[in-house]
Design a protein around this motif. Structure first.
Motif, short mmCIF file in Angstrom:
data_model
loop_
_atom_site.label_atom_id
_atom_site.label_comp_id
_atom_site.label_asym_id
_atom_site.label_seq_id
_atom_site.Cartn_x
_atom_site.Cartn_y
_atom_site.Cartn_z
N THR A 272 -9.36 2.59 0.71
CA THR A 272 -9.78 3.46 1.81
C THR A 272 -8.71 4.52 2.12
O THR A 272 -9.02 5.71 2.28
N LEU A 273 -7.45 4.09 2.19
CA LEU A 273 -6.35 5.02 2.48
C LEU A 273 -6.21 6.08 1.38
O LEU A 273 -5.92 7.25 1.67
N SER A 274 -6.41 5.66 0.14
CA SER A 274 -6.26 6.61 -0.98
C SER A 274 -7.27 7.74 -0.89
O SER A 274 -6.98 8.88 -1.24
N SER B 163 0.83 -1.20 0.00
CA SER B 163 0.00 0.00 0.00
C SER B 163 0.87 1.25 0.00
O SER B 163 0.59 2.22 -0.72
N LEU C 180 0.89 4.21 -2.91
CA LEU C 180 0.53 5.58 -2.53
C LEU C 180 1.71 6.53 -2.69
O LEU C 180 1.54 7.69 -3.08
N LYS D 128 -5.64 -6.13 1.17
CA LYS D 128 -4.79 -4.96 0.90
C LYS D 128 -5.46 -3.99 -0.05
O LYS D 128 -5.37 -2.76 0.12
N VAL E 154 -8.46 8.87 1.90
CA VAL E 154 -8.07 9.72 3.04
C VAL E 154 -6.90 10.62 2.65
O VAL E 154 -6.90 11.82 2.93
N ILE E 155 -5.90 10.04 1.97
CA ILE E 155 -4.70 10.80 1.61
C ILE E 155 -4.96 11.74 0.44
O ILE E 155 -4.44 12.86 0.39
N ILE F 144 -8.03 -1.94 1.85
CA ILE F 144 -7.33 -0.99 2.72
C ILE F 144 -6.74 0.14 1.91
O ILE F 144 -6.83 1.32 2.28
N LEU F 145 -6.16 -0.21 0.77
CA LEU F 145 -5.53 0.79 -0.10
C LEU F 145 -6.56 1.76 -0.66
O LEU F 145 -6.31 2.98 -0.73
#
Length: 330
Positions: A268-270, A22, A26, A262, A272-273, A265-266
């Motif tokens: 979701t993180l993308s 991840s 990112l 993964k 956020v970031i 999760i990725l």
């Protein structure tokens, strides 16, 4: 207690893989994105990765002799390593280029097509057989990706085509590795793979770099951000090594399941970031359909692998019984 420690170690490897994978994706998006680090040179970034990996592999194998080299011949290198390196370089080039045009989340959705591309290429090269059950699953995955693509708000034709081309090149690399190397009895670990493939991939990227990126790239852009590129390349190298350790510890099926986790999760993180992107209902529905197909495909592959092992053991037992019968007659 020993079993528990093995499980703990396996879970640590899996968690490290998820975090590193991840993180690298990112990180690449952040470096290449015009809104953030603003280094829109995907070929240059890929060449930095290949150059760094080549240097580390050379030091470990030749300078410090910590890893033994593979039994490589000129014939295997020319007919096996070179074409694999070409598709490896192309998959990284087009995959990194996609970050310039489409979101990380949508890229992960498109990557669900990886089993489809690999299956089609494997059938063409005779490494797999065309089966109705697998073909139906491939159609299910494709339908899911089409639905997710239809629901994509920031759909970009160039970015989508780059990612699909990268997926096709990655599938060709995987199948050719099986056909050209593994069938010849040559198995490469992460370090020896990079030792032979990374320098060749670097050379394949050189012509498009000279044509497309060198005219507008200033050396100072790299020199001023040397630590950023070093850390980025180091993370990519660490990911390759951890992937090998995870597969060795947990098996290919567990590795694929971890990959599905993964991906979510990725995504979701993308969001956020990179808060300028959000999912639609069609994105979620389509990707869920595609992932169902991916999981079903992995179950079939695991079942086929188990059946192959059972058949091999049965053949061995029959051979032993035949040998004992012959000895008894003597």
């Amino acid at each position: 207690m020993v079993v528990n420690m093995k499980l703990v170690t396996t879970y640590i490897y899996l968690l490290t893989y998820i975090l590193l994978s991840s993180g690298v994706i990112l990180y690449n998006k952040w470096v290449l994105s015009a809104k953030y680090f603003n280094f829109p040179y995907p070929i240059t970034l890929t060449m930095i990765h290949m150059g760094f990996s080549s240097m580390v592999a050379f030091l470990l194998i030749r300078a410090f002799k910590l890893v033994p080299p593979a039994r490589m011949t000129l014939n295997i290198y020319v007919t096996g390593v070179i074409p694999i390196s070409a598709f490896f370089a192309s998959s990284l080039w087009f995959g990194n280029t996609a970050y310039l045009y489409i979101s990380v989340a949508f890229i992960q959705m498109l990557k669900a097509l990886m089993p489809v591309a690999t299956f089609i290429v494997a059938v063409i090269f005779g490494a797999d057989k065309l089966r109705v059950d697998v073909l139906l699953i491939m159609i299910l995955i494709s339908v899911g990706v089409v639905v997710a693509s239809y629901g994509e708000i920031e759909f970009n034709v160039i970015g989508t085509m780059c990612q699909l081309t990268g997926i096709l090149c990655e599938a060709l690399k995987l199948v050719l590795t099986q056909v050209l190397l593994q069938k010849r009895g040559l198995t490469l670990n992460p370090i020896t793979s990079l030792y032979y493939i990374a320098p060749c991939s670097f050379l394949f990227l050189l012509p498009p770099w000279l044509l497309l990126e060198k005219p507008t790239l200033e050396v100072s852009q790299i020199q001023m951000n040397l630590m950023t590129f070093f850390s980025n390349a180091f993370c990519a190298l660490a990911l390759n090594i951890v992937m090998f350790l995870v597969i060795g510890r947990s098996g290919a099926v567990t590795f694929r399941v971890a990959g599905v986790l993964k991906d979510w999760i990725l995504i979701t993180l993308s969001m956020v970031i990179f808060p300028d992107y959000f999912l639609t209902k069609l994105n979620v529905i389509g990707y869920a359909i595609a992932l169902c197909g991916v999981v079903m495909y992995q179950v079939i592959k695991a079942r086929d692998s188990s059946q192959h092992i059972i058949e091999t053991i049965e053949k061995g037992n029959k051979g032993i019984e035949a040998g004992l019968a012959a000895d008894s007659k003597i």
